[in-house]
Write an enzyme that holds these catalytic residues in place. Structure first.
Site, short mmCIF file in Angstrom:
data_model
loop_
_atom_site.label_atom_id
_atom_site.label_comp_id
_atom_site.label_asym_id
_atom_site.label_seq_id
_atom_site.Cartn_x
_atom_site.Cartn_y
_atom_site.Cartn_z
N GLY A 58 5.56 44.46 -19.38
CA GLY A 58 6.53 44.19 -20.43
C GLY A 58 6.45 45.18 -21.58
O GLY A 58 5.78 46.21 -21.48
N GLY A 96 -2.61 37.14 -7.99
CA GLY A 96 -3.56 37.32 -6.88
C GLY A 96 -2.87 37.71 -5.59
O GLY A 96 -3.31 37.35 -4.51
N LEU A 97 -1.77 38.46 -5.75
CA LEU A 97 -1.02 38.94 -4.57
C LEU A 97 -0.72 37.82 -3.57
O LEU A 97 -0.79 38.02 -2.36
CB LEU A 97 -1.78 40.09 -3.90
CG LEU A 97 -1.66 41.41 -4.65
CD1 LEU A 97 -2.58 42.46 -4.05
CD2 LEU A 97 -0.22 41.93 -4.62
N LYS A 127 8.27 41.35 -2.96
CA LYS A 127 6.90 41.07 -3.37
C LYS A 127 5.99 41.84 -2.41
O LYS A 127 6.29 41.96 -1.22
CB LYS A 127 6.67 39.56 -3.24
CG LYS A 127 5.25 39.09 -3.42
CD LYS A 127 4.92 38.91 -4.88
CE LYS A 127 3.41 38.76 -5.08
NZ LYS A 127 3.00 39.13 -6.44
N SER A 128 4.87 42.37 -2.90
CA SER A 128 3.93 43.05 -2.01
C SER A 128 3.34 42.04 -1.03
O SER A 128 2.93 40.95 -1.42
CB SER A 128 2.78 43.66 -2.80
OG SER A 128 3.23 44.63 -3.70
N CYS A 147 -2.69 47.65 -7.40
CA CYS A 147 -2.85 46.33 -7.97
C CYS A 147 -4.32 46.08 -8.24
O CYS A 147 -5.16 46.29 -7.36
CB CYS A 147 -2.31 45.26 -7.04
SG CYS A 147 -2.58 43.61 -7.70
N ILE A 164 4.79 52.65 -13.24
CA ILE A 164 3.41 52.26 -13.00
C ILE A 164 3.31 50.79 -12.63
O ILE A 164 4.28 50.04 -12.79
CB ILE A 164 2.53 52.50 -14.27
CG1 ILE A 164 3.14 51.77 -15.46
CG2 ILE A 164 2.36 53.96 -14.54
CD1 ILE A 164 2.32 51.84 -16.75
N GLY A 219 7.88 49.95 -15.90
CA GLY A 219 6.89 49.50 -16.88
C GLY A 219 7.49 49.32 -18.25
O GLY A 219 7.77 50.29 -18.95
N GLY A 220 7.72 48.08 -18.63
CA GLY A 220 8.14 47.78 -20.00
C GLY A 220 9.59 48.04 -20.30
O GLY A 220 10.01 47.89 -21.45
#
Ligand SMILES: Cc1cc2nc3c(=O)[nH]c(=O)nc-3n(C[C@H](O)[C@H](O)[C@H](O)COP(=O)(O)OP(=O)(O)OC[C@H]3O[C@@H](n4cnc5c(N)ncnc54)[C@H](O)[C@@H]3O)c2cc1C
Ligand SMILES: Cc1cc2nc3c(=O)[nH]c(=O)nc-3n(C[C@H](O)[C@H](O)[C@H](O)COP(=O)(O)OP(=O)(O)OC[C@H]3O[C@@H](n4cnc5c(N)ncnc54)[C@H](O)[C@@H]3O)c2cc1C
Ligand SMILES: Cc1cc2nc3c(=O)[nH]c(=O)nc-3n(C[C@H](O)[C@H](O)[C@H](O)COP(=O)(O)O)c2cc1C
Ligand SMILES: Cc1cc2nc3c(=O)[nH]c(=O)nc-3n(C[C@H](O)[C@H](O)[C@H](O)COP(=O)(O)O)c2cc1C
Ligand code: FES
Ligand code: FES
Lengths: 260, 305, 305, 260
Positions: free
Chosen positions: C218, C70-71, C43-44, C127, C191, C244-245
């Site tokens: 997604g 919210g990070l 996690k960032s 983000c 991305i 991404g997705g």
């Protein structure tokens, strides 16, 4: 199949004559006579084509060399992958004692129609024509299946003349209760008043410039009806055609401009 | 119940056929109105006809469509003919969507059509295919967008409303909408397609669209469209044509709650068929009955409270 | 067959758990590796712990997820502890994702973790919740992004590679990637989430997310992600973590054909379950067998030919 | 129901005592005992709650006032709409001759479990406890359904003491083949060695801070197992718990920090 693009290898190619060939693909979807698919030649373009035959194993598409796209198709090799999506559009309905009139490459959708009618045990006969003998699709196979009259403009096979040359006489002398036609639009222009006058019901399989095949681009819409040929067609019947004012006069090109 | 007034136009339903969907000919647009759509927008056109990109140019994927038709259109002269045809056959509302390859061309196209009295001129500055000399859509530049707004509004005069069609990208859609309002825009259409995106056929190993990339529309973009409308509603006072991903009545209601006065419908014509307008109407009427709303105005923008 | 080298790290499969997905604790990340993922991204985190936004902060919709966590993160000290834990339990690859509320903070967080020898430092400048004083993500500004790249790369030194994580928005992802490469980045992660978007509950008439808006991830964003990777591949020579997705093997293959060296997987852990990595691996192996590819390198970037 | 958010009106509210109430919603989905839903109070927050009962018409959720969210729930009125999504997580499995141990609000998921066991004709008894009488959920209903032992810390109902006070004696004197427990984590810390020693199989319904409920945020993951309580739990059995090192010691808050 579906509207989503997927590519399939060409399993087999049959050359009917110069600039006229059938491509075979694995039968991965069902299709009804009259419906079409979009064929994508990667790097070139994508165009709509009628399915000309469906068997337990194969889907067949028959293509005539014309402009850049169809000429590029003539260079394709077995094993090469083309994109297929569809089937799109409303199919022919089924009727007994029918006459199937096909002009040029318009013979393609009649072949699959004939197969279905004969499976259903319906009576029908073919009336097919082309400019010259080697532009005629499936004459032998059709003859084996049903009574088949052949016309060529140059008389190289069958009778010399347009496919519609003797149409009134045929209609008046035989028990014909329904007419299917596919081919150049001029054929429909000739046929329509003759059929309307005799109150014979009919279905024409038509062509217009198509961009999406899924009813949203508006490119294939017919004046004044608003019918989208890719969704409500390509098979139109006498009632649909009552509202179509552009038959044989104008259609629209890739930009949407009317051309004659 | 769904009857809606938008400037001087009377719409049977609050739905607008989005630009680029079946908007090429009078016959096509009239048919869509017959299916319960409230107003139609023409395909965006400019002075000269354009063939557009080769096919595939419109590509369904699991969550919507990619398109890169390349703003193909028959040109202003031909569209003038179709719009006149339309006007001679019905007085239901028609919005004319215009674009230009230069700022000047927006003005030229506007000149061509003001005489036809379209019910609205929609100015497409956000198509990823219309790029300024800097290679970006005019709609990414507040200055260019302001200039185009002033130019077109000047030509349209006070009796033809002008809506600026914006995309979700660029420096912030609220800011862009404000620039439009400040320069005379009467409405905002939000949003155009998103992305663009690309899909690759893994067997032939090539991008599928002839243009390689195309704008994303349909269900995939609904949240981005709702958020854009919400943001525009907070930024400006002028009405919004909320467009993007609306497929069901619930989607359309979200748009209205976010602040849309009219709801644009594009890809849903593919996803649900041309009958979609009846479904949307039935669903919204049902919602209005449940909550006792008499008009669309009654619940417009309520998500902001 | 799927074994992949990325800088000095050896990955069993080319899949990377995307940042923000199950990346909070050593136990959690090890479990994901056990399910066939090749590398995990934390996690960032930044210096101080953050509670993040209230719930709903993660919201499924028909075509993916909206999120506005919210990070939230436990802060650098706690994450240092988890990363050490991880390192003491396994030597499989871990990528540490960092962010800062100021440019300086990026440096401070980087200092905290270089000693732990993460296999990569991923720098999250994209983000929608990390904004510069101008209210936009640092990743929208080539200058800020360049400065952050230089700062972190300086700290990471030559032995720890640095990947800059970019979003699809801003002035063009190719341009941004080039700015990163020119300033010392070793890789690009593309991305982050798209939009942001909003969904409104039509019955209570409020945005559902507590933060109102959230980034879209997604299936909805796959085409935009593929296009972004394709564009980055043309802009830079450094490797790309294409994210991404990605939900199916075909999606992952598209990413690789577009130019990705590794494939990030986030929302699919929800869409398909944690077993998704096995499905992806099986699908790609099958594809490689069909076409005779021996390594991922064999088909990377082929969509550009 | 589904993972997608949808709001439903509260059909009925039953106040069990101060700060303890059940909300009833229309039964629009199925739920298994032990599963939970996420409850969204628009404008406030969203939190996970066990379903305490399901009938042909209703879904019941029982909530104890605690912090800001649950206190806000105490202000809700019938007719007000709350968001529901789920059900999430793995349910209890079903066993005969079971003891159902519930502490405080942990009694909630045992209520729906007892309903199911009794429908299946299984033998079971309840062992429930709370701080004081009016914090005890469903004592009368449980008594009507099965043998029920009650404990309160202050002796205001049943025996005075912790719910686990006489547990060893009960286990050793009765035919108990399976133990279910739900309540504060200290209960599990007390029970686990007692049950392990007797090699009795069991399932605990646990709680951790949950952000997503769908297995991606990582907030609810248990050290060192990596088990996501929202997906692989909230019901864990003795095997699952072998890998859990944090029982009764630490858990993580909204930021992910470990708290004790
Ligand atoms: C429903 C339908 C079924 C068809 N079935 C067959 C078939 O079975 N066999 C066959 O050989 N051809 C069929 N066609 C025609 C085919 O789609 C192509 O138009 C044809 O191959 C010529 O394309 P080209 O690019 O080679 O030539 P071009 O020089 O580009 O075009 C020649 C003419 O074909 C028409 N045309 C071109 N592009 C399109 C398009 N995207 N959609 C519709 N018309 C177009 C135009 O009228 C044009 O003037 C069908 C068309 C339609 C609409
Ligand atoms: C699977 C599960 C089932 C639950 N079932 C019930 C139930 O049936 N009845 C009931 O009253 N409560 C239940 N809870 C607890 C409930 O979710 C809330 O935690 C509780 O209502 C307190 O929240 P608060 O905001 O009022 O208090 P706060 O002061 O915010 O929190 C009090 C404590 O609750 C815990 N908590 C807070 N937020 C969350 C969260 N999002 N997820 C998990 N724990 C949290 C924390 O440990 C915190 O210290 C359940 C929790 C879980 C995880
Ligand atoms: C095939 C297609 C063509 C489009 N052409 C135009 C256009 O010419 N002008 C324009 O402003 N928008 C155009 N759009 C964008 C739509 O008007 C609309 O803004 C967008 O598709 C989002 O709405 P939807 O999700 O309902 O389709 C087009 C969209 C599609 C799918
Ligand atoms: C719940 C959630 C939390 C996320 N948190 C982070 C984060 O902390 N840092 C980051 O760089 N990206 C974060 N992301 C973005 C993902 O890493 C990824 O870039 C994005 O979701 C697109 O990939 P996907 O479609 O596979 O999920 C988060 C995404 C989700 C869904
Ligand atoms: S081809 Fe697009 S509407 Fe028919
Ligand atoms: S609550 Fe998010 S993983 Fe369990």
């Amino acid at each position: 199949m579906s509207d989503l693009m997927k590519t399939y290898p060409i399993l087999k190619i049959i050359d009917h004559g110069p600039g006229l060939r059938s491509l075979y693909f694995e039968k991965t979807f069902e299709v009804q006579p009259g419906q079409f698919i979009n064929l994508w030649l990667p790097g070139v373009d994508e165009k709509p084509f009628s399915v000309s035959r469906i068997t337990a194993d194969f889907i067949e598409v028959s293509i005539k060399a014309y402009g850049p796209f169809s000429q590029a198709i003539m260079q394709c090799q077995p094993g090469q992958r083309l994109g297929l999506r569809g089937p799109f559009g409303r199919p022919f309905s089924w009727h007994n004692n029918a006459l199937l009139i096909g002009g040029g490459i318009g013979i393609a959708p009649l072949r699959i129609l004939g197969d279905t009618l004969s499976q259903k045990g319906f009576n029908f006969s073919y009336l097919i024509g082309a400019v010259t003998a080697h532009e005629l699709l499936f004459p032998e196979e059709m003859k084996r299946q049903a009574a088949t009259r052949i016309y060529t403009d140059d008389g190289s096979l069958g009778k010399k003349g347009r496919v519609t040359a003797d149409i009134e006489q045929i209609l008046d002398s035989e028990k014909i209760e329904f007419v299917y036609a596919a081919g150049p639009e001029i054929m429909f222009v000739v046929l329509k008043p003759i059929l309307d006058q005799r109150r014979l019901p009919y279905e024409f399989c038509m062509e217009r410039y198509m961009k999406c095949g899924i009813g949203i681009c508006g490119q294939c819409v017919l004046d004044d009806s608003g019918i989208r040929l890719c969704v409500e067609g390509p098979v139109l019947n006498q009632d649909d055609l009552k509202q179509v004012t552009e038959l044989g006069s104008v259609h629209r090109d890739a930009s949407g401009r009317r051309v004659r | 119940m769904l009857k809606t007034r938008f400037f001087k136009a009377e719409l049977e339903t609050p739905f607008v056929l989005a630009s680029g969907i079946l908007g090429l000919t009078a016959s096509s647009m009239i048919r869509v109105l017959d299916f319960g759509c409230g107003a139609v927008t023409t395909k965006s056109f400019n002075m000269e006809w354009r063939k557009g990109h080769k096919a595939p140019s419109i590509l369904p994927f699991e969550n919507g469509l990619l398109n890169a038709v390349g703003l193909s259109n028959p040109g202003a002269d031909e569209m003038v003919r179709e719009i006149s045809q339309f006007k001679s056959r019905t007085n239901r509302p028609l919005f004319a969507s215009i674009f230009g390859r230069t700022i000047d061309e927006f003005g030229q196209v506007a000149e061509k059509i003001v005489g036809l009295q379209p019910d609205l001129i929609e100015v497409n500055v956000s198509c990823p295919n219309v790029r300024s000399e800097f290679g970006r859509p005019f709609g990414d530049s507040p200055q260019d967008t302001a200039a185009i707004t002033r130019l077109v509004k000047n030509i349209a005069g006070s009796h033809i409303p002008v809506s600026m069609k914006l995309g979700p990208h660029g420096p912030g859609i609220g800011l862009m909408a404000k620039a439009c309002e400040d320069n005379g825009a009467d409405a905002i259409t939000a949003i155009n397609t998103v992305g663009p995106g690309m899909l690759i056929d893994i067997d032939v190993r090539k991008p599928i669209l002839a243009n390689k990339t195309g704008g994303v529309s349909g269900p995939a973009i609904l949240p981005i469209a709702v958020k854009s409308v919400y943001e525009v509603y907070q930024a400006v006072k002028i009405p919004i044509i909320g467009t993007g991903g609306v497929t069901t009545a619930a989607d359309a209601i979200q748009m209205i709650l976010a602040g849309a006065s009219l709801v644009g419908v594009g890809t849903a014509v593919y996803e649900r068929g041309i009958e979609v307008f009846h479904e949307l109407a039935a669903g919204i009427e049902n919602y209005m009955t449940t909550y006792g709303f008499k008009t669309i105005e009654d619940f417009r923008g309520l998500a902001h409270e």
